[in-house]
Write an enzyme that holds these catalytic residues in place. Structure first.
Site, PDB file in Angstrom:
ATOM      1  N   HIS A 113       0.944  -1.263   0.009  1.00 39.24           N
ATOM      2  CA  HIS A 113      -0.093   0.118  -0.118  1.00 39.24           C
ATOM      3  C   HIS A 113       0.707   1.376  -0.137  1.00 39.24           C
ATOM      4  O   HIS A 113       0.234   2.484   0.210  1.00 39.24           O
ATOM      5  CB  HIS A 113      -0.790   0.081   1.169  1.00 39.24           C
ATOM      6  CG  HIS A 113      -1.989   0.974   1.172  1.00 39.24           C
ATOM      7  ND1 HIS A 113      -1.994   1.792   2.218  1.00 39.24           N
ATOM      8  CD2 HIS A 113      -3.070   0.958   0.491  1.00 39.24           C
ATOM      9  CE1 HIS A 113      -3.300   2.746   1.871  1.00 39.24           C
ATOM     10  NE2 HIS A 113      -3.716   2.243   0.567  1.00 39.24           N
ATOM     11  N   HIS A 139      -8.433  11.697   0.001  1.00 41.40           N
ATOM     12  CA  HIS A 139      -7.566  10.270   0.057  1.00 41.40           C
ATOM     13  C   HIS A 139      -6.587  10.777   0.848  1.00 41.40           C
ATOM     14  O   HIS A 139      -5.484   9.674   0.988  1.00 41.40           O
ATOM     15  CB  HIS A 139      -7.414  10.017  -1.290  1.00 41.40           C
ATOM     16  CG  HIS A 139      -6.821   8.562  -1.321  1.00 41.40           C
ATOM     17  ND1 HIS A 139      -5.578   8.306  -1.767  1.00 41.40           N
ATOM     18  CD2 HIS A 139      -7.334   7.128  -0.913  1.00 41.40           C
ATOM     19  CE1 HIS A 139      -5.305   7.122  -1.765  1.00 41.40           C
ATOM     20  NE2 HIS A 139      -6.309   6.311  -1.238  1.00 41.40           N
TER      21      HIS A 139
END
Length: 983
Positions: free
Chosen positions: A382, A806
């Site tokens: 990630h 985000h």
């Protein structure tokens, strides 16, 4: 805006007052295309499932009276007024100037300057009525010389402004040569509008987008028709990207000149949203683009990227990546990352870019369900990292944006970067530096993280050597990395007397060595050696005697001897592990426990043989005896210490390409504090006064399933949060003064920022973007609802309101009593607020191995991490504590957060945008679920971490391939020993 009854005459007929005219409609979004609508025509804006969004020209007057379809937005004129009619059932489907229309769909008269937005399938788009040009039959029409001059003047004005804002006007003019061809074509009349071409798109000048010119050409010279004709809204060509977002442009059309941007690393920036028109931006240079970060592209030597999702074709095209530039991209693929097959670790799918390699970092077996990688588990690659190597500098970029167009163009993300100068000669010591307060360990953290991603890809090991060529001492922040695995706290360095050598066992005092770090590994082959019926009894007796004589240290470990086995044909790198009386060592008077695992020996032996490093080992005696007697099936742990070898100072001149994979494995395996432990390691160096705290907040797009007061307390404690000492507790209590779950329940320590469902519903692109971006499980919300920790995430600055965020940003702020000076720390990066990202602390349970207490881990604690993550901590230290030796300090007030502070606390009626809430909102808006593609390049990691991990579940057992390897070595060792006796 006014609502009135429809007139009796035909709107826009040339015989009506006002005569013939043209409305200029500017589409909202990054394309910002201009449409000219003739006033004697009727148009509809509708949706086609097969072809997407379309503008339809209804040329025949008889068709004006046709029944309005459910998904049509009808546009007609009456004089100089544009009239709007719609047939949507939802009252919120159509908005004018941000306000929903009432009265059953119109008609509504629009004036110049009115903005219309339309909600379809969870996404919004629309237009602005820019101006109206009136002309009678035979008068000048759009496309005449006068109108073209106006358009040319507007184009020239924008071009001059772009040149004036460029830091290098000459390069800008040279690079934008493609724009001259477009201007020349317009001057030759290629783009002129005439009365017989009532619908023409006049896009804004895309000065640097020559590959998207086909979109302009496709919309020019549309013939007039006598029936219903269809003109598709402008979209970008396939060369720009193969990803399309329904109802909201992906922002790939708007381009910005790519002069470079500078950052000293003291703060972070936001990406530039192409969906915000330039004149609407709060600040002209408030955002940064990906091409700006890579500029100048021609000087790049190589690029390293780590991302979760990716659109690599878009990246190569958008950033104009040279065909032969070496590019390494580490990305997530569940099947490949869990695969044990090394062939699945890489891919090279782009023939036109032969030096581009995709890498899929391996997930360790210890975090798999049932400790079997075939079952896979909760894990995610990630991070969002970009490393740009140039001859004179190396740029490190840490972002929250994946390598995808929507993340860089439509969604707010953070971007931190800093350039580091090249050294006169490589510094390998910096790759092993430990955290020592003000002294930077940036290089060691960076090389360790990249090494963990490419450890099983030998062709990429050169990155370790390249990083050593640059100076990271002036880093503006501290790296915080998470790497999947099960971690023990690193013990203090232990004195050792013996170290591994190619030719003979060397006795040397620790005082003569410079300690670099430790590696947690194991001993393989005990089950084979001590369970054979022939001499198992005598071997066990000898082992017990030697271990009984060994002097244990304060950590409960004892030193063992590592011996090279160069005469074993099965593995030339084999390393034996011996137990002996170290006071009077004799190799014949020793017992061999087993061997180092093959994957460890393959890099330990070459690095030892070259003299670059020295290795010594320690085991837990009780654990070794239990394994030898068969009382446990778990691996015997071996703690291997690494120090500088005799040739370390000459490594830059002696190291060869064949040594780089071994060096990469070493830096990847050296124990570093990950996740929560790294957060504590950095922030504990500073004393944070609790009474002066003003804010403690965390904004994340994903909040883990298993978030509870216990984890929140662990996180707060790692950041330095402390409680007022309880009167009833004593200082001998290990949790004395700490922050516990009990304190968290009484007084929550942190504010979690997450958008409400109402905020998501009113977004510029509707629910669709957020649906694949936000993750807060309903059960987590219900579990924490009563705690009052949730606050609404309102984007900042104001021009970003309505656009999804985000970001993963945390900040703890304090204010001094003297002068009101603010200080504290700020985190930005890829870590969402979850145990999968930061790590789940584990404590011994009743089922835990009873030998845990003797293994040297304080209180038996472990940290269980599922994800690869990377972020940066920016510190504005308390008064009197300069973060850097040169006295330079960062001001926390200079960091502009991407959300409004103080963030408003949820009201009783507020609800977060959970997946359930978003599905319900879509159902209320009559948005068919099937109309939303399940394929997404957005960023919801696999964090179903509700699975409870206990310490007893994390004791690794010897794998079958390790047993086979050890048995093969034992057979050849016994054979060589018997031959030696015979001779």
């Amino acid at each position: 805006m006014a609502v009135e009854a429809p007139p009796s005459n035909h709107h826009g007929d040339p015989s009506t007052p006002g005569g013939l005219g043209y409305f200029h409609l500017r589409l909202l979004g990054p394309a910002a295309s201009l449409f000219l609508l003739r006033s004697d025509r009727l148009y509809s804006l509708s949706f086609s499932r097969r072809r997407g969004y379309r503008l339809r020209l209804i040329a025949s007057p008889a068709r004006r009276r046709r029944r309005c379809r459910r998904r049509d937005l009808l546009l007609s004129t009456s004089g100089c007024v544009l009239r709007l009619t719609h047939c949507f059932s939802s009252p919120d489907a159509v908005r004018v100037n941000g306000l929903p229309l009432h009265g059953g769909g119109g008609p509504v008269d629009l004036a110049v300057g009115d903005e219309v937005s339309l909600l379809l399938l969870g996404s919004r788009y629309g237009f602005v009525a820019e101006k109206f040009v009136a002309c009678e039959r035979g008068d000048k029409v759009p496309g005449s010389c006068e109108e073209v001059l106006v358009l040319r003047a507007e184009s020239l004005r924008k071009r001059l402004r772009a040149i004036s804002e460029s830091q290098d006007p000459l390069s800008f003019l040279r690079d934008s040569h493609c724009a001259h061809a477009g201007v020349k074509k317009a001057r030759e009349g290629g783009g002129l509008l005439c009365q017989e071409n009532p619908v023409n798109s006049v896009p804004q000048d895309n000065l640097r987008q020559q590959e998207c010119n086909s979109d302009q050409n496709r919309l020019e010279h549309q013939p007039d028709v006598t029936n219903e004709d269809t003109v598709q809204l402008p979209q970008r060509s396939k060369r720009c990207s193969n990803v399309e977002l329904k109802g909201c442009s992906n922002g790939n059309v708007e381009q910005h000149h790519t002069e470079g941007r500078y950052s000293d690393g003291s703060t972070f920036f936001l990406n530039r949203l192409t969906s915000i028109r330039p004149e609407m931006r709060a600040e002209q240079r408030s955002g940064v683009t990906l091409p700006q970060l890579l500029h100048p592209i021609g000087s790049l030597l190589r690029v390293f990227i780590a991302t979760f999702t990716s659109d690599i074709s878009w990246f190569l095209d958008y950033c104009k990546i040279p065909q032969y530039l070496p590019v390494t991209i580490a990305c997530h693929n569940k099947d490949r990352c869990w695969s044990a097959n090394s062939e699945n670790r890489t891919a090279a799918p782009f023939e036109n870019h032969p030096n581009l390699l995709l890498v899929y970092p391996r997930f360790p077996e210890v975090i798999a369900f049932g400790k079997d990688r075939k079952n896979q588990g909760v894990a995610c690659h990630h991070p969002k990292l970009i490393v740009l190597q140039r001859e004179d500098s190396m740029r490190v970029i840490i972002s929250s944006a994946n390598l995808a167009p929507r993340q860089w163009h439509l969604i707010t993300n953070t971007v931190w970067w800093q350039d580091f100068p090249r050294r006169t000669s490589p510094d390998y010591s910096g790759l092993f530096s430990a955290f020592e307060g003000p002294k930077s360990d940036f290089a060691a953290q960076l090389v360790s993280f990249i090494g963990s991603l490419i450890n099983e890809v030998p062709s990429q090991a050169y990155w370790i050597n390249e990083i050593a060529k640059y100076d990271f001492e002036g880093a503006g922040g501290y790296l915080v990395a998470s790497v999947p695995g099960l971690y023990m706290p690193s013990p203090c360095y232990l004195e050792s007397n013996y170290c591994l050598s190619e030719k003979q066992i060397i006795h040397t005092k620790s005082s003569h060595r410079i300690f670099l770090g430790s590696v947690q590994t194991s001993v393989v082959g005990l089950s084979h050696r001590f369970h054979l019926p022939s001499d198992a009894g005598s071997q066990l007796k000898a082992l017990s005697v030697f271990l009984g004589k060994c002097r244990g240290n304060m950590h409960g470990t004892t030193e063992v001897i590592l011996k090279r086995n160069t005469n074993i044909p099965a593995d030339a790198n084999a390393v034996s592990v011996l137990v002996a009386d170290l006071d009077k060592f004799c190799e014949e008077d020793s017992v061999q426990l087993g061997f180092l695992p093959r994957e460890v020996a393959k890099w330990v032996s070459p690095l030892s043989d070259t003299g670059f490093f020295k290795f010594s080992g320690f085991i837990y005696p009780r654990e070794a005896l239990e394994a030898a007697f068969g009382a446990t099936n778990t691996k015997v742990q071996l703690l291997m210490y690494v120090s500088k070898g005799p040739e370390f100072s000459q490594i830059s001149g002696l190291i060869q390409d064949e040594h780089l994979p071994s060096l990469c494995s070493l830096v990847a395996c050296l124990k570093r504090s990950p996740g929560l432990w790294r957060l504590e390691e950095v922030l504990s160096h500073f004393k944070w006064p609790e009474t002066l705290e003003t804010d403690f907040m965390y904004s994340a797009s994903s909040i883990g399933t298993s978030i509870n007061p216990q984890f929140i307390a662990h996180f707060a404690s790692a950041t330095g949060k402390r409680s007022n000492h309880d009167v009833d507790s004593e200082e001998s209590d290990p949790e004395w003064g700490g922050w516990t779950a009990g304190h968290e329940l009484k007084k929550p320590s942190i504010s979690l920022l997450f958008p409400t469902i109402e905020r998501v519903k009113s977004a510029a692109c509707g629910i669709q973007l957020s649906r694949y971006l936000l993750s807060l499980p309903e059960k987590t919300w219900q579990r924490l609802r009563s705690t009052g920790i949730f606050h609404d995430a309102i984007p900042h600055p104001h021009d970003r309101i309505g656009h999804p965020m985000h970001v993963k940003v945390a900040q703890r702020r304090f204010r001094s009593r003297l002068g009101g000076h603010s200080f504290g720390w700020t985190y930005c990066g890829s870590h969402n607020f979850s145990p999968a990202a930061w790590g789940q602390p584990l404590r011994p349970t009743s089922k835990a191995n009873p030998t845990d207490a003797t293994r040297g881990a304080p209180s038996g604690s472990r940290l269980h991490i599922c994800n690869y993550e990377l972020g940066i901590i920016l510190i504005a230290p308390p008064p009197g504590m300069s973060k850097e030796g040169n006295g330079r300090r960062h001001g926390i007030d200079g960091i502009s957060l991407p959300f409004v502070i103080p963030a408003p606390q949820y009201k009783y009626s507020d609800r977060p945008a959970t997946p359930l809430a978003m599905r319900q909102a879509m159902a209320e808006a009559c948005i068919p679920q099937s109309d939303l593609s399940e394929e997404t390049d957005e960023d919801i990691p696999d964090e179903d971490d509700e699975h409870v991990v206990e310490l007893s579940d994390c004791c690794p057992e010897e794998k079958e391939e390790e047993k086979i390897y050890a048995e093969t070595l034992w057979g050849q060792v016994d054979s060589s020993q018997s031959q030696g006796k015979d001779s």
